[in-house]
Design a protein around this motif. Structure first.
Motif, PDB file in Angstrom:
ATOM      1  N   CYS A  40       0.836  -1.041   0.000  1.00  0.00           N
ATOM      2  CA  CYS A  40       0.171   0.281   0.093  1.00  0.00           C
ATOM      3  C   CYS A  40       0.916   1.435   0.098  1.00  0.00           C
ATOM      4  O   CYS A  40       0.481   2.281  -0.758  1.00  0.00           O
ATOM      5  N   ARG A  41       2.142   1.169   0.846  1.00  0.00           N
ATOM      6  CA  ARG A  41       3.063   2.456   0.892  1.00  0.00           C
ATOM      7  C   ARG A  41       3.189   2.823  -0.554  1.00  0.00           C
ATOM      8  O   ARG A  41       3.324   3.904  -1.122  1.00  0.00           O
ATOM      9  N   ASP A  69      -4.089   4.739   1.098  1.00  0.00           N
ATOM     10  CA  ASP A  69      -4.361   4.913   2.470  1.00  0.00           C
ATOM     11  C   ASP A  69      -4.600   3.588   3.162  1.00  0.00           C
ATOM     12  O   ASP A  69      -5.502   2.993   2.275  1.00  0.00           O
ATOM     13  N   GLN A 102      -7.105   2.988   4.867  1.00  0.00           N
ATOM     14  CA  GLN A 102      -8.379   2.880   5.068  1.00  0.00           C
ATOM     15  C   GLN A 102      -8.983   2.680   3.601  1.00  0.00           C
ATOM     16  O   GLN A 102     -10.337   2.280   3.575  1.00  0.00           O
ATOM     17  N   SER A 103      -8.314   2.992   2.576  1.00  0.00           N
ATOM     18  CA  SER A 103      -8.776   2.806   1.061  1.00  0.00           C
ATOM     19  C   SER A 103      -9.134   1.370   0.728  1.00  0.00           C
ATOM     20  O   SER A 103      -8.353   0.251   1.211  1.00  0.00           O
ATOM     21  N   CYS A 109      -6.217  -0.641  -0.650  1.00  0.00           N
ATOM     22  CA  CYS A 109      -5.204  -1.316   0.345  1.00  0.00           C
ATOM     23  C   CYS A 109      -6.059  -2.360   0.935  1.00  0.00           C
ATOM     24  O   CYS A 109      -6.442  -2.412   1.931  1.00  0.00           O
TER      25      CYS A 109
END
Length: 220
Positions: free
Chosen positions: A135-136, A141, A143-144, A147
């Motif tokens: 995700c990074r 994010d 919470q997305s 991800c």
């Protein structure tokens, strides 16, 4: 003269790099699914991510690559009795590359979550690729929905003697520090018996996966 030579060198370098830059700008998005969301682009240190359309495989993937999760139980503490109580627990579903899909834990009666489970073994476990570099690297994010994360519900029980060897190896190979934890804390091996599975890996709400679909995945 020297100035003219430097200018010629820069021009030559620009001419050589131009095709590569154009290719980067116009190349289609890599990965499975596309949708212009950098969908499942390969991330370092992770094996290839499954296609989002295969929710059961995504769930198994997330379970296997995650080393910890948040376990929610019902509190027995008088101050918040009956309220949701979440705690971070280390876990493993098997040695790297040989996941079973079963989340195993190394627990102690001294932990508040264990006290909750002794009264009510029902629990919900959440694991997210936010703990990996996926995700990074994609700029998602935590919470997305992009991800990817999963939610597993069921009951937490001690493992039996037949399963204990696998549970121990699965946890200690990923969390070697566990071997040094004080024996006076009466550690024991436990697992989540999964009854419900939700997968959040894209927009539009969670995908429901049955335990049968989850465990029938041939996962490497």
């Amino acid at each position: 003269m020297a100035r003219r030579a430097r200018g010629s060198a820069r021009a030559l370098l620009a001419a050589l790099l131009a095709p590569a830059l154009v290719a980067l700008l116009v190349a289609p998005a890599r990965g499975r699914g596309g949708r212009d969301h950098r969908d499942w682009a390969a991330a370092e240190l992770l094996p290839p991510l499954p296609p989002r359309e295969d929710a059961a495989r995504v769930a198994r993937f997330v379970t296997h690559v995650c080393d910890w999760g948040a376990l929610a139980t019902l509190s027995t503490d008088p101050a918040v009795r009956g309220w949701a109580f979440a705690d971070v627990l280390s876990l493993s579903d098997g040695p790297p590359g040989a996941g079973s899909g079963v989340p195993y834990f190394y627990l102690s009666p001294l932990q508040q979550s264990v006290g909750n489970l002794q009264e009510n073994p029902h629990a919900t476990l959440t694991m997210s690729l936010a703990q990996t570099n996926f995700c990074r690297k994609q700029g998602f994010d935590p919470q997305s929905p992009l991800c990817a994360h999963i939610i597993l519900s069921g009951t937490v029980t001690k493992v039996n003697q037949t399963e204990m060897g696998f549970a121990k190896h699965s946890l200690f190979v990923r969390h070697p520090e566990m071997k040094t934890w004080p024996s006076s804390h009466n550690w024991f091996f436990a697992k989540l018996n999964i009854t419900n599975i939700w997968v959040l890996d894209y927009f539009g709400g969670p995908k429901i996966v049955t335990p049968e679909e989850y465990y029938n995945v041939t996962f490497q």
